[in-house]
Each structure stands twice: as C-alpha cells, then as structure tokens.
Design an enzyme around this catalytic site. Sequence first.
Site, mmCIF file in Angstrom:
data_model
loop_
_atom_site.group_PDB
_atom_site.id
_atom_site.type_symbol
_atom_site.label_atom_id
_atom_site.label_comp_id
_atom_site.label_asym_id
_atom_site.label_seq_id
_atom_site.Cartn_x
_atom_site.Cartn_y
_atom_site.Cartn_z
ATOM 1 C CD GLU A 26 -2.861 0.992 2.481
ATOM 2 O OE1 GLU A 26 -2.887 -0.057 3.151
ATOM 3 O OE2 GLU A 26 -3.677 1.922 2.634
ATOM 4 C CG ASN A 171 -9.359 -1.365 1.633
ATOM 5 O OD1 ASN A 171 -8.989 -2.530 1.705
ATOM 6 N ND2 ASN A 171 -9.210 -0.496 2.634
ATOM 7 C CD GLU A 172 -10.206 -2.795 6.020
ATOM 8 O OE1 GLU A 172 -10.095 -1.721 6.663
ATOM 9 O OE2 GLU A 172 -9.567 -3.821 6.318
ATOM 10 C CE1 TYR A 243 -3.377 -6.661 8.701
ATOM 11 C CE2 TYR A 243 -5.608 -5.772 8.632
ATOM 12 C CZ TYR A 243 -4.377 -5.970 8.040
ATOM 13 O OH TYR A 243 -4.138 -5.473 6.780
ATOM 14 C CD GLU A 291 -6.151 -5.009 4.162
ATOM 15 O OE1 GLU A 291 -5.981 -4.729 5.371
ATOM 16 O OE2 GLU A 291 -6.584 -4.202 3.326
HETATM 17 O O1 AHR Z 1 -3.019 -3.048 6.075
HETATM 18 C C1 AHR Z 1 -3.252 -1.877 6.795
HETATM 19 C C2 AHR Z 1 -4.696 -1.403 6.695
HETATM 20 O O2 AHR Z 1 -5.525 -2.310 7.346
HETATM 21 C C3 AHR Z 1 -5.282 -1.308 5.307
HETATM 22 O O3 AHR Z 1 -5.003 -0.094 4.681
HETATM 23 C C4 AHR Z 1 -6.750 -1.423 5.564
HETATM 24 O O4 AHR Z 1 -7.438 -1.997 4.492
HETATM 25 C C5 AHR Z 1 -6.841 -2.230 6.846
HETATM 26 O O5 AHR Z 1 -7.662 -1.616 7.755
#
Ligand code: AHR
Length: 498
Positions: A26, A171-172, A243, A291
Amino acid sequence: MKGKMTIHHEFSIGEVDKRIYGSFIEHLGRAVYGGIYEPGHHESDERGFRKDVIGLVRELDVPIVRYPGGNFVSGYNWEDGVGPVEKRPVRQDLAWMALEPNQIGTNEFIEWTRRAGSEVMMAVNLGTRGPDAARNLVEYCNFPRGTAWSDLRRSHGCEAPHNIKLWCLGNEMDGPWQICRRTAAEYGRIAAEAAKVMKWADPSIELVACGSSNDQMPSFGNWESEVLDHVYDQVDYISLHLYFGNRDNDTPNFLGKSLEMDSFIRTVTGICDLAKAKRRSKKTVNLSFDEWNVWFHSKDADEKIEKWTVAPSQLEDIYTMEDALVAGCMLITLIKNADRVRVACLAQLVNVIAPIMTEKGGKAWRQSIFYPFMHASKYGRGTVLHCPATSEKYDSREYSDIPYLETVAVHDQTRDALTIFAVNRNLAEPMELEADIYGFAGYRFLEHIILHNPDIHAVNSPHGEKIKPIPSASGKLEGSRLDVSLPPASWNVIRLGK
Ligand code: AHR
C-alpha cells in the site's frame, strides 16, 4: 505429549490456488518510498528499485501483490500516478495523514512486480470516486490500443497492455475510518455498476467485492448478505480481512486465534452459498482473504507520528517468535480452506506490518514471519489433503477446544512431494507426532525443518536472526508410519518425496 494424524493421498480437499500466497503493498508508511523504492541506495537498480528487497520477495515467491491500498485507495486518483514524474502532484493522503508524492504509480509498480516475479492485484477507488474512474483505469491498463486511455498508456512508455486480471472493488467500505464509507446498499449498488462497466471494458478480468473489514464489525454477516444481493452475478470473490494482536500478553489465547479465522471463513462461505441458493445460481462466489496478519506492536507508536510527512515509519511491527507461530497457524488455516479461499494476501510485504524490513541506506532483513510464509509458498502448492488429526486440547480466555496440534498436508503430484506443516501450540512440552501415511509407496523422508526459539518474545533485527529455520534429525519413516518430534512452541515443515 502425543499428536496423531492420518494422511491418505485420495482424501483431497482441493487444489491450492497459488494466489493464496499473495501479499500487499500500500502507499503507506515506508512500504513504497524507502521500501521497494529507494533511488540512490547502493542496491537500487536504474529505476530506483531495491534489488535486495526484490531478492527477498523472490525468496517468498509471491504470485500476486495487492496495490495501491488499503485505505489509501479510497482517496486515490490513479491519474496522479501516471505520466511524467516531475509533473505529478503531491497530495494529502487522508487515510494515513501523510503526504503522497506520486513518484511511484501504476506503471512503475507493475514494472516492479515483473522484476519481483509477481503480478498486480489492482484495487479501484470506490470511496471518493466510482465506476467512471474504475473503467478508465481498466481501459488504461488492459486495452491494447486505439482509445484515449490505452493510447495515453502507450505514450507513457507502456506499449503492451498490462493485462491485469484481478481487481478489487474498493477497500473496507463498511469501516467508519474509510474515506467515504458507504452503507451496504450504497456500496452494493456502486460496486455492481463499477463491476459491470469494468467487465464490459475487459471481460477477462476477475473481481473482488468488499466483505466486512473483520469478523467483529457490528454489521458482519448482514453486510455480506446485502452486498451479495447486489453484486452476486458480477463478482467472483468476496473479501475477508483479519488482524490478530496480543496486547494483553496472553500467549495461549493468542495461539488459538486461528480458530477464529477458520470460523470466519466458514461463515462467509455459508453466506456466499446462501446467496447462491436464493438465486438458484450455478455460479459459486469464492473467498479472497486479501488482508491477514498479526498487527498490534506498532499501534501506540503510530499515534505519536507527525502528520503530513512523506513516508513516515508507520505500522512497523517487529515480529516475535509467537507472532511467527500465529502466522503459521493462519497459513495452515488458509491452506485447509483452499477449496474456497482462492486468493489471500499477507498484509503487508515491506516495512508496513511486513515480513521484509529495510534500513534507509542500509540492509534489508527478514522478520520472524518471513519463514512460515516462505515455507508455505515454496512447499504448499498442489492438492490439499484432508488429514484428521488428534491431540490434547486446551481452553483459553476467548476460545475453547484449541488443539495443541495445528496441521495440514499438501501433495504435489507433479513433483512427487508430500509436505506436512505443523505447529505445536504447547509452550512447555514437545509433541511426538505419529502420522499414518497411505498411498505414498516409494516416498522417503527428506527433511524436517523447525522454526523455534525458547524465548517466545525473541525477534530478528538487521544485526542478526534469532528466529531462522534449522534442520532437525528427529524424523523417521518406516513403511507407512512417520514419527517426528515437534519442539514446544514451534513451526515445522516435514518433507517427504521420492
Ligand atoms: O493493512 C493496513 C490497513 O488495514 C489497510 O489499509 C486497511 O485496508 C486495513 O484496515
């Protein structure tokens, strides 16, 4: 402690799509500027790309790299990043409160992926922009010649079309942090129209719709259902992001987190199949886990970063041994679900929550999580086998019935190779793993690779690797019985072949 598993060459889950070993760059922090690109560095090539970084990316063998975001893409004008570099604007990046100099854009990044032996998975901006900018980018990248956008590309020195095959529709878009967040209905409509015109511009492309930003979003489930109601016929995949962190230093719980990833995948698969059933469709929408990673070490430091600078040191998590185990369990989970997860991206690749780090003007080095990813990408291609496994289980603060043994096997028939990936989650005891292997006549034990450090908080650095693979002499194969000893808190790769 004992673990048992059964491997039969006919019990197949599905073929691994090599794109599950994708990653992500990114325009964020030092991923691009000071990461892949550092003109003047003694390792840089004539385009300013660091050859040492490219070498490490090649070690990981990454088939696709998602680009240019992430949150960044929701405010990005792709036109800013093409054409003469000296004329490109500097802009505020509202996603990360930094300045974007646009020295690297679409064409440079595609050139970088070629040098790194990879391909681009391109995201379009469905935040501040929409279908028009998206279809223009498809035309710019993929149309051969004779239109305004394709001829503009040619005038920028790229005669042949880029032929980018995989595209993300934003994205998101459910996240309040997203530039121009949308409701599911708003997103579903704009994504459907963007998808329609993008596929009209190039019918050979595949599209990923945004799922929820993670499985804890209040709208998780409803978001996927409503979005799929709008886009089901237009898209090929729906995205998942996840994550994990361990802020409260509860390692047994942290090591169980991949169970949540597994349940997330199963739930989204169910929602896709419900959408399929509702419309009596013959088409299956698959999953793009675009991700995934461990991300928490850098969060406090990031709050103190000065705004509006170019390429600040953001999201620079330094990964420990336990993070490598969690990454290993996440990889095993992706492989186990290879029948539906066709794309996955380790987020991210260089400097930003990354397996590869760089020093400005100095070295490029491998973090702990580099190794499980490298092993999976290198040896985890072929047919995933369903291998029933048993071991003792434990309960943690958030999860119950976490097996101490996390494992999967992949059979590469073309190379006569069988690889078992295994994590021993037990922090104190080794595990004696006994595997019954059927249908692999003529195979012999090749090697057992271990990633282990008795200090679960050990990290690598530019000055040395405390976490690196070492060979083990513990394995033996007699007839169809394999015995291996997995050290406490370890990632293991057991390779058999002819
Ligand atoms: O990978 C970091 C961030 O995490 C990305 O920009 C976003 O899509 C997610 O929230």
